[in-house]
Design an enzyme around this catalytic site. Structure first.
Site, mmCIF file in Angstrom:
data_model
loop_
_atom_site.group_PDB
_atom_site.id
_atom_site.type_symbol
_atom_site.label_atom_id
_atom_site.label_comp_id
_atom_site.label_asym_id
_atom_site.label_seq_id
_atom_site.Cartn_x
_atom_site.Cartn_y
_atom_site.Cartn_z
ATOM 1 N N GLU A 185 0.840 -1.202 0.000
ATOM 2 C CA GLU A 185 0.000 0.000 0.000
ATOM 3 C C GLU A 185 0.878 1.256 0.000
ATOM 4 O O GLU A 185 1.756 1.394 0.861
ATOM 5 C CB GLU A 185 -0.901 -0.013 1.238
ATOM 6 C CG GLU A 185 -1.956 -1.093 1.163
ATOM 7 C CD GLU A 185 -2.463 -1.545 2.538
ATOM 8 O OE1 GLU A 185 -2.309 -0.797 3.513
ATOM 9 O OE2 GLU A 185 -3.002 -2.661 2.617
ATOM 10 N N GLU A 204 -4.521 -6.568 2.670
ATOM 11 C CA GLU A 204 -3.324 -7.263 3.158
ATOM 12 C C GLU A 204 -3.325 -8.737 2.783
ATOM 13 O O GLU A 204 -2.292 -9.315 2.441
ATOM 14 C CB GLU A 204 -3.200 -7.137 4.681
ATOM 15 C CG GLU A 204 -2.699 -5.783 5.160
ATOM 16 C CD GLU A 204 -3.753 -4.712 5.079
ATOM 17 O OE1 GLU A 204 -4.945 -5.052 4.956
ATOM 18 O OE2 GLU A 204 -3.390 -3.525 5.131
ATOM 19 N N PHE A 263 2.235 -1.711 8.809
ATOM 20 C CA PHE A 263 2.511 -1.970 10.221
ATOM 21 C C PHE A 263 2.356 -3.475 10.421
ATOM 22 O O PHE A 263 1.455 -4.082 9.839
ATOM 23 C CB PHE A 263 1.499 -1.255 11.131
ATOM 24 C CG PHE A 263 1.615 0.240 11.141
ATOM 25 C CD1 PHE A 263 2.234 0.898 12.194
ATOM 26 C CD2 PHE A 263 1.103 1.001 10.100
ATOM 27 C CE1 PHE A 263 2.337 2.285 12.203
ATOM 28 C CE2 PHE A 263 1.205 2.388 10.103
ATOM 29 C CZ PHE A 263 1.827 3.031 11.159
ATOM 30 N N ASP A 318 1.117 -4.996 12.699
ATOM 31 C CA ASP A 318 -0.192 -5.286 13.282
ATOM 32 C C ASP A 318 -1.210 -5.718 12.228
ATOM 33 O O ASP A 318 -2.142 -6.442 12.528
ATOM 34 C CB ASP A 318 -0.705 -4.038 13.993
ATOM 35 C CG ASP A 318 0.364 -3.395 14.847
ATOM 36 O OD1 ASP A 318 0.269 -3.497 16.072
ATOM 37 O OD2 ASP A 318 1.321 -2.823 14.288
ATOM 38 N N PHE A 319 -1.029 -5.254 10.991
ATOM 39 C CA PHE A 319 -2.009 -5.556 9.946
ATOM 40 C C PHE A 319 -1.873 -6.978 9.425
ATOM 41 O O PHE A 319 -2.691 -7.432 8.620
ATOM 42 C CB PHE A 319 -1.917 -4.566 8.783
ATOM 43 C CG PHE A 319 -1.979 -3.118 9.191
ATOM 44 C CD1 PHE A 319 -2.483 -2.750 10.432
ATOM 45 C CD2 PHE A 319 -1.530 -2.122 8.345
ATOM 46 C CE1 PHE A 319 -2.517 -1.417 10.827
ATOM 47 C CE2 PHE A 319 -1.570 -0.792 8.730
ATOM 48 C CZ PHE A 319 -2.066 -0.435 9.966
ATOM 49 N N ILE A 320 -0.847 -7.694 9.872
ATOM 50 C CA ILE A 320 -0.700 -9.081 9.434
ATOM 51 C C ILE A 320 -1.914 -9.899 9.881
ATOM 52 O O ILE A 320 -2.224 -10.931 9.286
ATOM 53 C CB ILE A 320 0.607 -9.706 9.974
ATOM 54 C CG1 ILE A 320 0.900 -11.030 9.279
ATOM 55 C CG2 ILE A 320 0.564 -9.939 11.476
ATOM 56 C CD1 ILE A 320 1.133 -10.931 7.804
ATOM 57 N N HIS A 332 -1.175 -0.383 16.421
ATOM 58 C CA HIS A 332 -0.114 0.051 15.490
ATOM 59 C C HIS A 332 1.265 0.020 16.147
ATOM 60 O O HIS A 332 2.158 0.759 15.721
ATOM 61 C CB HIS A 332 -0.362 1.489 15.030
ATOM 62 C CG HIS A 332 -1.433 1.668 13.993
ATOM 63 N ND1 HIS A 332 -2.763 1.553 14.276
ATOM 64 C CD2 HIS A 332 -1.355 1.971 12.672
ATOM 65 C CE1 HIS A 332 -3.468 1.793 13.172
ATOM 66 N NE2 HIS A 332 -2.639 2.042 12.190
HETATM 67 C C1 LIG Z 1 -5.597 -3.276 7.818
HETATM 68 C C2 LIG Z 1 -5.000 -1.935 7.610
HETATM 69 N N1 LIG Z 1 -4.274 -1.711 6.493
HETATM 70 C C3 LIG Z 1 -3.709 -0.510 6.290
HETATM 71 C C4 LIG Z 1 -3.850 0.485 7.198
HETATM 72 C C5 LIG Z 1 -3.195 1.824 6.974
HETATM 73 N N2 LIG Z 1 -4.189 2.799 6.592
HETATM 74 C C6 LIG Z 1 -4.805 3.560 7.498
HETATM 75 S S1 LIG Z 1 -5.950 4.524 6.832
HETATM 76 C C7 LIG Z 1 -5.649 3.947 5.302
HETATM 77 C C8 LIG Z 1 -6.435 4.461 4.136
HETATM 78 C C9 LIG Z 1 -7.869 4.204 4.296
HETATM 79 O O1 LIG Z 1 -8.554 4.693 3.191
HETATM 80 P P1 LIG Z 1 -10.116 4.808 3.195
HETATM 81 O O2 LIG Z 1 -10.724 3.551 3.685
HETATM 82 O O3 LIG Z 1 -10.527 5.282 1.851
HETATM 83 O O4 LIG Z 1 -10.430 5.902 4.296
HETATM 84 P P2 LIG Z 1 -9.977 7.428 4.319
HETATM 85 O O5 LIG Z 1 -8.633 7.482 4.973
HETATM 86 O O6 LIG Z 1 -9.948 7.909 2.926
HETATM 87 O O7 LIG Z 1 -10.997 8.105 5.164
HETATM 88 C C10 LIG Z 1 -4.647 2.994 5.330
HETATM 89 C C11 LIG Z 1 -4.111 2.301 4.150
HETATM 90 C C12 LIG Z 1 -4.601 0.209 8.362
HETATM 91 N N3 LIG Z 1 -4.748 1.122 9.319
HETATM 92 N N4 LIG Z 1 -5.171 -0.999 8.532
#
Ligand SMILES: Cc1ncc(C[n+]2csc(CCOP(=O)(O)OP(=O)(O)O)c2C)c(N)n1
Lengths: 320, 323
Positions: free
Chosen positions: B29, B60, B83, B85-87, B129
């Site tokens: 990502e 993921e 992170f 944690d996302f595993i 996280h």
């Molecule tokens: C499982 C997981 N993968 C990746 C992340 C990192 N992360 C946090 S917010 C985000 C983007 C989320 O996008 P969206 O769902 O469109 O919400 P927005 O931030 O646009 O409100 C990511 C990749 C996370 N927190 N949890």
């Protein structure tokens, strides 16, 4: 559908202003180094949480995301306890252990902001299932982003909710990006609402910067859920004004795009409608925002005067 | 040889391996133009283009599974999760698919993938996280687990990981990204399963991993001033785990402290201590000590987070308690 009454309309206006003011302060304090951790602001998206939560009763529930301040405030969250939490103080909603990304108030049906993208869907299924099981007529709203819509957890939840006819409303906040990744690079569809067809549930697209449009669509979906007809998917097209998190240089999108959306600011748009419809005068609306500014100031003062938790509390609340 | 940060060392390792072998590619990502959540892949998109530095949706499970499938099909993916944690979202693809494919299929498949994940507390990122999860991965036969503590080891271990024909879980510590140290410009490998003695000493062995290596070195410095000579052993990979070097050190010092940031209970230190008890109990002159995180999720608020993270003070106290 008949339009909401004056009281509801003015409450919605107040809520949008509350979110705007609260987050503007957070932006300032984060920059000043007063707030630890990550802060994801909801600025520009106020109409979504406000319109959706206005369609709910206090006894209904929501699941939230990492960008959760707006949802929490719209569902009735207390400014002072939220601010204290974000400051890491013991008087905060989670005794300082959760921070910006993990605010919850179970008494208000706020089942928690969440640091895991896509984790809200399954939890919302559980919440909706519990209501169905207990034969209440309570509804759960699951807020999720366009990015989150690509997680298996979200798709699995849409499927389960539909198969089990759960009283659940999926409110997609499509702000066009998952961090730096534009929607066009992460999915082939233009409208996330189209995916509802795969699960045989209604899917509608609304202008997410029009609080009344959100309110109307979610109200319809909530009615359907209360009638026992199952879930719906409401996609709200909106935009986040700030970077993904505070400190994000945001080089992945162009200024013109941002400016287009700034021009669609949901708050003055709604204000104009209220004035034109004779619901309130410009002065009355102004008085509402001034009052909110004072409330937010008071919340900041409360947070800053509150103590940090003690290290001895580290092992508290690991188990019930 | 130049001074580079841990982050630059990782970036250089990926760049050099991608130059050397066109089967190496990156997916995750925001790893492209954005350069990754912590900036570790910065510049690689410009250098190698979007065909080899690929932004994925937030999925993921599919990231890890795509890496495993591509690895089994002849490529050498480097997958990044933002992170560790996302595993949780992707565990099946890692534990049941990538790790077991070769064994289950009677040695037919090779899964040369690297899964990079930052872990560790210290930035106020709270419970979802900030975890250190190496013990989880150590428990799964078929995986390898690298956990570098210095810029030099970061580069050498990452090159080894990319060249390894097995799935490698590569655990970076967020608080180490800015750490500087000498890193050779040319590509080199640090072998897996070979611990490094980060400081030679005679009185106590401190086995430390990741950020705790830095804390152990700080503790050793302070203890030296008080006349206690500490040997700091860094396993560098916890799977395979170089018990020989650890046991050699214990035979010399007769005292053992294990320090890691993961939760102590059933943590990585439990394995090290158990093996020392099995293989070198007679050499121990004092009870072993573990310095590790308390049995709680990681709190958000800075004073509690600080109290949660094991510190150099804790290591000093543990050493003194057995010396
Ligand atoms: C499982 C997981 N993968 C990746 C992340 C990192 N992360 C946090 S917010 C985000 C983007 C989320 O996008 P969206 O769902 O469109 O919400 P927005 O931030 O646009 O409100 C990511 C990749 C996370 N927190 N949890």
């Amino acid at each position: 559908m008949k339009s909401p009454d004056k009281k509801t309309l003015l409450e919605m206006f107040a809520t949008m202003n509350k979110i705007r003011e609260f987050e503007t302060k957070l932006q300032e304090f984060f920059a000043a180094g007063k707030i630890p951790g990550f802060v994801h602001l909801y600025l520009g998206e106020e109409a979504v949480a406000t319109g959706a939560c206005a369609a709910l009763d206090t006894t209904d529930s929501i699941t939230s995301t990492h960008r959760g301040h707006g949802h929490c405030l719209a569902k009735g969250g207390d400014l002072r306890r939220m601010m204290a939490e974000i400051y890491g103080r013991r008087t905060g909603y989670c005794k300082g252990k959760g921070g910006s990304m993990h605010i919850a108030d179970f008494d208000l049906g706020i089942l928690g902001a969440n640091g895991i993208v896509g984790a809200g869907g399954p939890l919302a299924c559980g919440s909706a299932f519990a209501q169905k099981y207990k034969k209440t007529d309570r509804v759960t709203v699951c807020f999720f982003g366009d990015g989150a819509s690509n997680q298996g957890t979200t798709q699995e939840s849409l499927n389960l909710a539909s198969a089990w006819k759960l009283p659940l409303v999926f409110v997609n906040e499509n702000n066009g990006y998952g961090i730096s990744c534009p929607q066009c690079k992460s999915m082939a569809v233009t409208d996330i609402a189209d995916r509802a067809a795969a699960y045989d549930m209604p899917g509608v697209v609304v202008d997410g910067n029009d609080v009344l449009a959100v309110y109307e669509a979610v109200t319809e979906a909530v009615k359907r859920a209360r009638r026992g007809e199952g879930p719906s998917l409401v996609e709200c097209k909106t935009y986040r004004w700030r970077g993904h998190f505070e400190g994000d240089a945001c080089t992945y999108r162009c200024v013109e795009e941002l400016n287009d959306w700034l021009a669609k600011d949901p708050i003055p748009r709604f204000a104009t409608k209220l004035v034109e419809a004779g619901i309130a005068s410009q002065d009355e609306l102004e008085a509402i925002s001034v009052g909110i500014k004072a409330d937010v100031e008071a919340a900041v003062a409360y947070a800053e005067a509150s103590p940090y938790p003690d290290a001895a509390e580290l092992l508290d609340d690991v188990y019930a | 040889m130049a001074n580079k940060t841990y982050l630059q060392a990782l970036n250089e390792a990926m760049r050099q391996e991608m130059e050397r072998d066109e089967n190496v590619f990156i997916l995750g990502e925001d790893v492209g133009q954005f350069g990754g959540c912590f900036g570790v892949t910065k510049g690689l998109f410009d250098r190698f283009g979007e065909a080899r530095v690929i932004d994925t949706p937030i999925t993921e499970s599919v990231i890890v599974g795509t890496a495993a499938g591509a690895a089994a099909s002849g490529l050498r993916p480097i997958a990044e999760l933002m992170f560790v944690d996302f595993i949780g979202v992707a565990l099946d693809q890692l534990f049941n698919q990538a790790a077991k494919m070769r064994f289950m299929f009677g040695g037919k498949a090779k899964v040369p993938m690297t899964l990079r994940m930052p872990q560790g507390a210290g930035v106020g990122a709270a419970a979802q996280h900030s975890q250190s999860l190496e013990a989880w991965f150590m428990h799964i036969p078929g995986l390898k687990v690298a956990i570098p503590a210095t810029p030099h080891d970061a580069k050498g271990l990452l090159i080894s990981a990319i060249r390894d024909d097995n799935p490698v879980v590569f655990l970076e510590h967020k608080m180490l990204y800015g750490l500087e140290g000498e890193v050779p410009d040319e590509p080199y490998t640090v072998p897996f399963g070979q611990a490094d003695i980060k400081r030679v000493g005679t009185d106590v062995t401190v086995v430390a991993t990741s950020l705790m290596v830095q804390s152990a070195l700080a503790a050793a410095e302070r203890l030296a001033a008080e006349g206690v000579s500490v040997e700091v052993v860094d396993p560098r990979t916890v799977l395979p785990l170089d018990m020989d070097t650890i046991i050699e050190s214990v035979k010399k010092t007769h005292c053992l402290v294990v320090a890691h940031e993961a939760v102590g209970f059933a943590g990585p230190g439990a394995e090290i201590v158990a093996q020392v008890a099995e293989k070198a109990l007679d050499y121990l002159d004092a009870p072993v000590k573990r310095v590790a995180a308390p049995f709680s999720p990681i709190p958000f608020t800075p004073p509690l987070e600080k109290a949660w993270i094991p510190s150099a003070d804790d290591i000093v106290a543990a050493v003194k308690s057995i010396r």
